[in-house]
Write an enzyme that holds these catalytic residues in place. Structure first.
Site, PDB file in Angstrom:
ATOM      1  N   ALA A 167      44.497  39.361  35.413  1.00 20.12           N
ATOM      2  CA  ALA A 167      44.181  38.495  35.303  1.00 20.12           C
ATOM      3  C   ALA A 167      44.098  37.788  34.129  1.00 20.12           C
ATOM      4  O   ALA A 167      44.657  38.657  33.600  1.00 20.12           O
ATOM      5  CB  ALA A 167      42.382  38.496  35.480  1.00 20.12           C
ATOM      6  N   GLY A 190      45.023  41.675  39.141  1.00 22.84           N
ATOM      7  CA  GLY A 190      44.110  40.817  40.011  1.00 22.84           C
ATOM      8  C   GLY A 190      45.421  40.052  40.665  1.00 22.84           C
ATOM      9  O   GLY A 190      45.556  40.055  41.669  1.00 22.84           O
ATOM     10  N   GLU A 211      46.449  42.363  43.905  1.00 25.37           N
ATOM     11  CA  GLU A 211      44.914  42.294  44.065  1.00 25.37           C
ATOM     12  C   GLU A 211      44.823  40.930  44.773  1.00 25.37           C
ATOM     13  O   GLU A 211      44.398  41.209  46.505  1.00 25.37           O
ATOM     14  CB  GLU A 211      43.844  42.418  43.719  1.00 25.37           C
ATOM     15  CG  GLU A 211      43.048  43.300  43.122  1.00 25.37           C
ATOM     16  CD  GLU A 211      42.265  44.016  42.067  1.00 25.37           C
ATOM     17  OE1 GLU A 211      42.433  42.864  41.231  1.00 25.37           O
ATOM     18  OE2 GLU A 211      41.598  44.141  42.115  1.00 25.37           O
ATOM     19  N   GLU A 213      44.278  48.462  35.259  1.00 28.78           N
ATOM     20  CA  GLU A 213      43.066  47.605  34.260  1.00 28.78           C
ATOM     21  C   GLU A 213      42.468  49.091  33.121  1.00 28.78           C
ATOM     22  O   GLU A 213      42.013  49.061  32.581  1.00 28.78           O
ATOM     23  CB  GLU A 213      42.148  47.833  35.620  1.00 28.78           C
ATOM     24  CG  GLU A 213      41.865  46.196  36.256  1.00 28.78           C
ATOM     25  CD  GLU A 213      42.996  45.978  37.285  1.00 28.78           C
ATOM     26  OE1 GLU A 213      44.005  46.500  37.573  1.00 28.78           O
ATOM     27  OE2 GLU A 213      43.282  45.218  38.476  1.00 28.78           O
TER      28      GLU A 213
HETATM   29  C1  HXC Z   1      47.348  36.914  29.548  1.00 23.44           C
HETATM   30  C2  HXC Z   1      49.452  37.389  29.698  1.00 23.44           C
HETATM   31  C3  HXC Z   1      49.053  38.412  30.756  1.00 23.44           C
HETATM   32  C4  HXC Z   1      47.531  38.808  31.377  1.00 23.44           C
HETATM   33  C5  HXC Z   1      50.946  38.666  29.732  1.00 23.44           C
HETATM   34  N1  HXC Z   1      50.675  37.795  29.315  1.00 23.44           N
HETATM   35  N2  HXC Z   1      50.084  39.095  31.210  1.00 23.44           N
HETATM   36  N3  HXC Z   1      47.804  36.969  29.640  1.00 23.44           N
HETATM   37  N4  HXC Z   1      47.106  37.894  30.661  1.00 23.44           N
HETATM   38  N5  HXC Z   1      47.532  39.330  31.644  1.00 23.44           N
HETATM   39  C6  HXC Z   1      51.487  36.818  28.227  1.00 23.44           C
HETATM   40  C7  HXC Z   1      51.485  37.757  27.367  1.00 23.44           C
HETATM   41  O1  HXC Z   1      50.616  37.983  26.081  1.00 23.44           O
HETATM   42  C8  HXC Z   1      52.557  36.553  26.945  1.00 23.44           C
HETATM   43  O2  HXC Z   1      52.505  35.324  26.198  1.00 23.44           O
HETATM   44  C9  HXC Z   1      53.554  36.576  28.121  1.00 23.44           C
HETATM   45  O3  HXC Z   1      52.423  36.785  29.126  1.00 23.44           O
HETATM   46  C10 HXC Z   1      54.613  36.965  28.350  1.00 23.44           C
HETATM   47  O4  HXC Z   1      53.560  38.675  28.209  1.00 23.44           O
HETATM   48  P1  HXC Z   1      54.689  39.441  27.143  1.00 23.44           P
HETATM   49  O5  HXC Z   1      53.836  40.948  27.419  1.00 23.44           O
HETATM   50  O6  HXC Z   1      55.522  39.607  25.991  1.00 23.44           O
HETATM   51  O7  HXC Z   1      56.088  40.075  28.340  1.00 23.44           O
HETATM   52  P2  HXC Z   1      56.660  41.169  28.363  1.00 23.44           P
HETATM   53  O8  HXC Z   1      56.933  42.209  27.160  1.00 23.44           O
HETATM   54  O9  HXC Z   1      58.190  40.706  30.120  1.00 23.44           O
HETATM   55  O10 HXC Z   1      55.776  42.687  29.102  1.00 23.44           O
HETATM   56  C11 HXC Z   1      55.687  41.987  30.418  1.00 23.44           C
HETATM   57  C12 HXC Z   1      54.058  42.734  31.422  1.00 23.44           C
HETATM   58  C13 HXC Z   1      53.263  42.356  29.953  1.00 23.44           C
HETATM   59  C14 HXC Z   1      54.279  44.359  31.457  1.00 23.44           C
HETATM   60  C15 HXC Z   1      53.827  42.252  32.171  1.00 23.44           C
HETATM   61  O11 HXC Z   1      52.089  41.367  30.088  1.00 23.44           O
HETATM   62  C16 HXC Z   1      51.453  42.870  30.756  1.00 23.44           C
HETATM   63  O12 HXC Z   1      51.093  44.582  30.458  1.00 23.44           O
HETATM   64  N6  HXC Z   1      50.780  42.533  30.857  1.00 23.44           N
HETATM   65  C17 HXC Z   1      49.516  42.966  30.878  1.00 23.44           C
HETATM   66  C18 HXC Z   1      49.669  43.090  32.466  1.00 23.44           C
HETATM   67  C19 HXC Z   1      47.744  43.426  33.169  1.00 23.44           C
HETATM   68  O13 HXC Z   1      47.616  44.558  32.617  1.00 23.44           O
HETATM   69  N7  HXC Z   1      47.010  43.270  34.068  1.00 23.44           N
HETATM   70  C20 HXC Z   1      45.212  43.005  34.301  1.00 23.44           C
HETATM   71  C21 HXC Z   1      44.683  42.735  33.293  1.00 23.44           C
HETATM   72  S1  HXC Z   1      43.630  42.788  34.717  1.00 23.44           S
HETATM   73  P3  HXC Z   1      52.207  35.189  24.229  1.00 23.44           P
HETATM   74  O14 HXC Z   1      51.680  34.038  24.466  1.00 23.44           O
HETATM   75  O15 HXC Z   1      51.411  36.654  23.905  1.00 23.44           O
HETATM   76  O16 HXC Z   1      53.306  35.514  24.246  1.00 23.44           O
HETATM   77  C22 HXC Z   1      42.923  42.373  36.105  1.00 23.44           C
HETATM   78  C23 HXC Z   1      42.102  42.746  36.531  1.00 23.44           C
HETATM   79  C24 HXC Z   1      41.244  42.087  37.875  1.00 23.44           C
HETATM   80  O17 HXC Z   1      43.886  41.395  36.802  1.00 23.44           O
HETATM   81  C25 HXC Z   1      40.006  41.844  37.868  1.00 23.44           C
HETATM   82  C26 HXC Z   1      39.245  40.939  38.387  1.00 23.44           C
HETATM   83  C27 HXC Z   1      39.078  40.076  37.983  1.00 23.44           C
END
Ligand code: HXC
Length: 258
Positions: A65, A109, A112, A132
């Site tokens: 998400a 997400g 999921e 998460e």
């Molecule tokens: C918003 C995101 C994002 C996310 C990545 N980006 N994941 N933006 N929401 N979930 C954005 C980053 O901010 C960045 O933008 C760009 O994408 C590239 O990401 P990087 O982190 O620079 O890339 P990298 O170093 O290759 O790392 C990849 C990654 C990391 C390991 C996937 O991005 C990461 O950990 N992302 C979050 C993963 C996560 O926690 N997902 C769960 C979300 S909670 P900028 O503009 O900053 O350069 C969820 C809850 C669901 O899903 C519940 C139901 C609704």
């Protein structure tokens, strides 16, 4: 329909949806979720389409998400909007089969959404996880439930409690994905599988999907009874007559979805 966050194509009788927010690793913002729902509605309504493939980019199926969109939400925002059932689960109400073709990150997400699909084909670079907990939340779109049913308590609990990602090989061993294919062949292979399904009897495919899904909602005896009733119903189709006649006559069947 003009979409901004997804690309929608038709490949013969297959609907192909590609998540397309490359700068955010396909983070699932509200607009993307709404557009995905609209694309699924359109493919469900299109008689020419027999199966749907959902994919992302080579780097990310979806990194979860959209954290930037979620960060400021209050309990009341989430509760009153019933976040996340406000559209996210559209995939689970599709009657036509939906295949997830996952390359790169399928996190939170994203994992999921992949698990809401009927099955997952993974590229060899796929990584699945429910991170998460590291953000101070828990999975909210079925992660604790679908992951646990798919991989069992031990692995699901470790993944949900620590955020550890698993790679494609581990996901295949654990039963989360049906198969792993080379990255370069992923979408082509998923479309090929979807075309195979689209060429079978539409009503019988829908019944088969319904029957497998019943396994997750019923006791064994109720599930078997449900299966048997649908099995009996297949004998009321013209496609059953055609399928069996074609076998006996040593020719390919032509299913007419009747
Ligand atoms: C918003 C995101 C994002 C996310 C990545 N980006 N994941 N933006 N929401 N979930 C954005 C980053 O901010 C960045 O933008 C760009 O994408 C590239 O990401 P990087 O982190 O620079 O890339 P990298 O170093 O290759 O790392 C990849 C990654 C990391 C390991 C996937 O991005 C990461 O950990 N992302 C979050 C993963 C996560 O926690 N997902 C769960 C979300 S909670 P900028 O503009 O900053 O350069 C969820 C809850 C669901 O899903 C519940 C139901 C609704």
């Amino acid at each position: 329909m003009a979409y901004e966050t997804i690309i929608v194509e038709t490949r013969r009788h297959v609907g192909l949806i590609t998540l397309n927010r490359p700068k955010a690793l396909n983070a699932l913002c509200a607009q993307l979720v709404a557009e995905l729902g609209q694309a699924l509605d359109a493919f469900e309504a299109d008689d020419e389409i027999g199966a749907i493939v959902l994919t992302g980019s080579e780097k990310a199926f979806a990194a979860g998400a959209d954290i930037k969109e979620m960060a400021g939400k209050s309990f009341m925002d989430a509760y009153l909007a019933d976040f996340i059932t406000d559209g996210w689960e559209r995939i689970t109400t599709c009657r036509k089969p939906v295949i997830a073709a996952v390359a790169g990150f399928a996190l939170g997400g994203g994992c999921e959404v992949a698990m809401m699909c009927d099955f997952i084909l993974a590229a060899d670079n796929a990584k699945f996880g429910q991170p998460e907990i590291t953000l101070g939340i828990i999975p909210g779109a079925g992660g604790t439930q679908r992951l646990t049913r798919a991989v069992g308590k031990a692995k699901a609990m470790e993944m949900v409690l620590t955020g550890r990602m698993i790679d494609a090989a581990e996901a295949e061993r654990a039963g989360l994905v049906s198969r792993v294919v080379p990255l370069a062949e992923l979408v082509e292979e998923a479309v090929k599988v979807a075309e195979k399904i689209a060429g079978l009897s539409r009503p019988v495919v829908l019944m088969a999907k319904e029957a497998v899904n019943a396994a997750f909602e019923t006791s064994l005896s109720q599930g078997i009874r449900f299966e048997r009733r649908l099995f009996h119903a297949t004998f009321a189709t013209e496609d059953q007559k055609e399928g069996m006649a074609a076998f006996i006559e040593k020719r390919s069947p032509t299913f007419r979805n009747r």
